[in-house]
Design an enzyme around this catalytic site. Structure first.
Site, PDB file in Angstrom:
ATOM      1  N   ASP A 311       0.815  -1.213   0.000  1.00 12.51           N
ATOM      2  CA  ASP A 311       0.000   0.000   0.000  1.00 12.51           C
ATOM      3  C   ASP A 311       0.854   1.270   0.000  1.00 12.51           C
ATOM      4  O   ASP A 311       0.620   2.208   0.786  1.00 12.51           O
ATOM      5  CB  ASP A 311      -0.972   0.002   1.189  1.00 12.51           C
ATOM      6  CG  ASP A 311      -1.969  -1.147   1.115  1.00 12.51           C
ATOM      7  OD1 ASP A 311      -2.011  -1.834   0.081  1.00 12.51           O
ATOM      8  OD2 ASP A 311      -2.690  -1.369   2.107  1.00 12.51           O
ATOM      9  N   ASN A 421      -7.046 -11.941   3.020  1.00 17.26           N
ATOM     10  CA  ASN A 421      -7.843 -10.789   3.455  1.00 17.26           C
ATOM     11  C   ASN A 421      -9.301 -11.170   3.674  1.00 17.26           C
ATOM     12  O   ASN A 421     -10.210 -10.743   2.960  1.00 17.26           O
ATOM     13  CB  ASN A 421      -7.715  -9.651   2.444  1.00 17.26           C
ATOM     14  CG  ASN A 421      -6.510  -8.782   2.724  1.00 17.26           C
ATOM     15  OD1 ASN A 421      -6.265  -8.377   3.861  1.00 17.26           O
ATOM     16  ND2 ASN A 421      -5.728  -8.503   1.693  1.00 17.26           N
TER      17      ASN A 421
END
Length: 667
Positions: A311, A421
Site C-alpha cells: 500500500d 484478506n
C-alpha cells in the site's frame, strides 16, 4: 496409526518402546467400536477408537516428563477439573511407578518416558519422521480397572497441542455431583500440521485491537493450534507513519506482555514494520533506524519479523539519494531498492541474532500471479531464505486455488506465505457488515504449495473467531477440511463447548442462524462476491415461494414459521448462552437488528395467515407492524469509531428485507 505389531521404529513404535510396566495393573482393554468418533477442531490426521471411554474420577495423578511447560500442565489440569476431578496430584517423570490414582495422565515427549511405554502398549504407532508440533494421544482402560491417558509431542508445542485436543475429548457430565462423571473418549490420535504458519495478521485499517483483545486472541490461537500472530495494525503510528521512532515506555510494556503471552500459548509473535511510506533506501541512517526498531523488539523476546512494503506508491522516491543510487523511479527500480534493504536485514540482523526466524516481507505487488519487472527482481535477487507474502488473485479474492498458488510460487521464486484478506471489513463493500461466513473457497491441497496462511480479521476481534476457527482447521489439515463442520465448531466454541460442559444445542442453533444472516462476503472487485448473503434463509424463502405459488399457502407459512421464530429469538438465546462475552459486545448492533428483522418476519407470516383466513384488517395491521419493525432495524448503526467504514448495520440484506417488502403483494 497402526495396531501394535504392525511395525514402526519411530518414537513410540516397536524399536523405541520401553519394556517397563505403566502405572496400574493389567493390559489395556482394546475393543473395536462402531459409534461416531468425537469431533475435534482442527481435525486430526488420524484418530480411531481404542476401547471404552475413560471415566474421570475424583483423584487423578498427572505425571509430567522433562521439558513439559507450565502452560501444558495447566491446560491438562484445567480439563481434568472441568471434568470433575477434585484432586490432581502432580508428579515428575521419576515418579512414574508412583502413580496410584484410578486415572494416571502421562504428559511428555515422544520416545521418552513417561509416555513411550503406554503408547506402545495401546498400539499407537508414531512415525519416526514426526514433524515439529506433531503429537500422539491415547486414552484407555486397563484390565483391573485402572485407566491411563497419554499426551506426547514431538516438541513442547506438540505436547501443548495434545492437551488442547484432550480438551475436546470430554463427554458426559463433569459437575462432580449427582450427574454421571465425565469421561474422556477412548481414542488414539496421531496428528501433525499441514502448514508451518497458521494464524492471523492484525493488518487492517481503522481502530486497532485493544491490549485485552490481543491477549484474548493469543489464548484463543493456542487453543485451536494457531501458531502465528503478525503485529501489523495499519493505524498504529509507530508501525507505519512514524516507524523510525521507538515505542514509548507504556507501549513497550504492552508489547512485552503480548510476546510473553504468545510464548505461553506457543504462538509465534511476528513484529512487522511498514517503512515504505517514507523510507530512503540509500540512507544508512534509515537502515540503522529500522535495525534499532527490530532489535528493541528482539530484546523483548520476539524472534520473527516482517517488513511490509504494501500500500505504497513505488513509482516515486522519498529522497534524491534513491534516484542517484537506483535510477529513475519505476517498479523495477523500487524492487532493486527493496531487495537490497531486505537482503541486508536477512544477512545482517537476522543471521546475527540467535533464534531469529527467516525474515518475512510483503511486496508492493502482493496480489495476482502474472510476471512483471518488479517480480522478476524479487525472484532473481531476493535472498532465498526470505518469505514473501501474497494475497491471492485480488486484494480480497473470491477464492484461492492450488493453481493460483503454484503460479504465485513461480513468479516469486519460492512458495508464498498467504495473507488472506478475510474476514476483514475495512473496505467500502463491507460497510455495515459483520462477516460471519464460514472460512471457505480455499482449495484443499494448498498446503503443498504455500508455507502457511494468516487471516486478516475484522476490527471486531472476538467476532473474527468465527472464521479463524475455520482457518485453524484448514491450515492444520486441509485435506479433510469441511467448512460447515468448522462453522459449527466455531458456534460450539462460542457457546462454551469443548471445555468441560457441552455447549447448549439451542445456543449453537441460534448462533448458526445469526451467522447465516451475516454470511455475505464481498471481494475487492466491484460486483464480485465470494459468499452470498443468508443462504440458509434464502433457501427457506425459495421453498416458501414454491409452496405458495403451488397453492399450498397455509403449508408455506407453517413451514417457514419455525425458522422465523428461531431468527427472532436468536439474539436473546445468544445473549443468554454465549460464553465469550466479547463476541456479544462486538455483535451488539447486529444482534439488535436481527431481533427486529426476525420479529418483522414473524409479523409478516402472521399477516399472511390472517389474509388466508379472510381477515383483511388483521392482515393490514400485521403488515404495518412488520414494516415498522423493519424501519427500526434499518436505523441501527455500527458502533462509532469501531469500524471503517461506518454505516447502518446490514442483516440478510437483499434477502429478508426484499421478502418482507414484497409480502403484502402476495396473492
Amino acid at each position: 496409526m497402526a495396531c501394535s505389531g504392525d511395525g514402526g521404529d519411530g518414537p513410540g513404535g516397536a524399536a523405541g518402546r520401553a519394556t517397563t510396566t505403566s502405572p496400574g495393573s493389567g493390559a489395556p482393554i482394546l475393543e473395536a467400536r462402531s459409534d461416531p468418533l468425537p469431533v475435534v477442531t482442527p481435525t486430526p490426521r488420524e484418530m480411531r477408537w481404542l476401547g471404552p471411554d475413560v471415566p474421570v474420577p475424583s483423584d487423578v495423578d498427572l505425571i509430567a516428563g522433562d521439558g513439559v511447560d507450565a502452560a501444558t500442565t495447566d491446560t491438562v489440569t484445567e480439563v481434568l477439573r472441568a471434568a470433575g476431578a477434585r484432586n490432581v496430584r502432580a508428579l515428575g517423570a521419576g515418579d512414574h511407578d508412583g502413580g496410584t490414582a484410578p486415572l494416571v495422565v502421562d504428559v511428555g515427549t515422544l520416545g521418552a518416558e513417561p509416555t513411550a511405554s503406554p503408547l506402545g502398549e495401546a498400539g499407537v504407532e508414531v512415525p519416526g519422521d514426526m514433524p515439529a508440533e506433531g503429537y500422539a494421544l491415547a486414552a484407555f482402560t486397563r484390565e483391573g480397572g485402572a485407566a491411563e491417558v497419554v499426551l506426547a509431542g514431538a516438541d513442547a508445542a506438540g505436547t501443548f497441542y495434545a492437551a488442547q485436543t484432550l480438551r475436546q475429548l470430554l463427554t458426559g457430565g463433569g459437575d462432580g455431583g449427582t450427574a454421571a462423571p465425565a469421561a474422556i473418549a477412548g481414542v488414539g490420535v496421531v496428528d501433525r500440521p499441514a502448514m508451518r504458519h497458521r494464524g492471523a495478521i492484525e493488518g487492517f485499517y481503522g481502530s486497532p485491537w485493544t491490549q485485552d483483545e490481543r491477549l484474548d486472541q493469543l489464548d484463543f490461537y493456542g487453543r485451536f493450534k494457531l501458531n502465528t500472530y503478525v503485529y501489523a495494525p495499519k493505524d498504529d503510528p509507530y508501525h507505519r507513519d512514524r516507524w523510525r521512532e521507538p515505542y514509548p515506555p507504556e507501549l513497550v510494556t504492552e508489547l512485552q506482555a503480548l510476546i510473553d503471552r504468545a510464548a505461553a500459548s506457543h504462538v509465534r509473535f511476528t513484529f512487522a514494520v511498514s517503512p515504505g511510506v517514507s523510507i530512503c533506501y540509500s540512507d544508512p541512517a534509515d537502515l540503522d533506524a529500522l535495525v534499532a526498531k527490530l532489535d528493541a523488539v528482539y530484546r523483548l523476546g520476539a524472534r520473527a519479523f516482517s517488513i511490509a512494503l504494501d500500500d505504497i506508491v513505488y513509482t516515486r522516491w522519498n529522497c534524491d539519494g534513491d534516484r542517484s543510487r537506483y535510477g529513475a523511479p519505476s517498479s523495477e527500480a523500487a524492487a532493486r531498492a527493496q531487495v537490497e534493504l531486505l537482503n541486508t536485514l536477512q544477512r545482517g540482523f537476522i543471521a546475527q541474532h540467535e533464534g531469529a526466524q527467516p525474515l518475512q516481507m510483503v511486496p508492493t505487488e502482493y496480489r495476482r500471479t502474472d510476471d512483471s519487472p518488479y517480480r522478476r527482481v524479487i525472484r532473481e535477487q531476493l535472498d532465498p531464505a526470505i518469505e514473501v507474502m501474497w494475497t491471492g488473485s485480488l486484494v480480497v479474492p473470491a477464492e484461492i486455488t492450488v493453481d493460483q498458488a503454484t503460479a504465485a510460487a513461480a513468479v516469486f521464486g519460492r512458495p508464498t506465505f498467504v495473507w488472506d484478506n478475510t474476514p476483514v471489513n475495512d473496505f467500502p463493500a463491507t460497510e455495515g457488515r459483520l462477516i460471519l461466513a464460514p472460512y471457505a473457497r480455499r482449495q484443499p491441497g494448498l498446503s503443498a504449495q504455500v508455507t502457511g496462511i494468516v487471516l486478516n480479521p475484522m476490527n471486531q476481534a472476538a467476532a473474527s473467531k468465527v472464521q479463524l476457527v475455520g482457518a485453524a482447521d484448514f491450515t492444520w489439515n486441509d485435506a479433510a477440511y469441511d467448512p460447515m463442520r468448522a462453522h459449527r465448531g466455531a458456534a460450539t466454541y462460542l457457546a462454551g463447548g469443548s471445555g468441560g460442559e457441552p455447549a447448549d444445542p439451542g445456543t449453537v442453533d441460534a448462533l448458526l442462524a445469526f451467522f447465516d444472516v451475516e454470511n455475505f462476503a464481498p471481494t475487492s472487485a466491484p460486483g464480485v462476491v465470494s459468499q452470498p448473503q443468508a443462504p440458509a434463509l434464502a433457501g427457506r424463502l425459495d421453498a416458501f415461494r414454491g409452496a405458495w405459488d403451488g397453492g399450498d399457502r397455509s403449508g408455506a407459512v407453517g413451514a417457514l414459521r419455525p425458522y422465523a421464530q428461531l431468527l427472532a429469538g436468536a439474539p436473546a438465546a445468544i445473549d443468554r448462552g454465549v460464553v465469550d462475552r466479547a463476541f456479544i459486545a462486538d455483535a451488539r448492533p447486529w444482534l439488535d437488528a436481527t431481533a427486529l428483522w426476525g420479529q418483522a418476519l414473524v409479523a409478516t407470516l402472521d399477516a399472511l395467515d390472517a389474509r388466508i383466513a379472510g381477515d383483511g384488517a388483521g392482515a393490514d395491521a400485521r403488515f404495518s407492524d412488520a414494516a415498522g419493525l423493519a424501519d427500526r432495524a434499518g436505523a441501527i448503526q455500527t458502533i462509532p469509531g469501531e469500524t471503517r467504514p461506518q454505516g447502518p448495520v446490514r442483516v440478510a440484506d437483499g434477502v429478508l428485507d426484499d421478502f418482507i417488502a414484497d409480502a403484502p403483494d402476495l396473492s
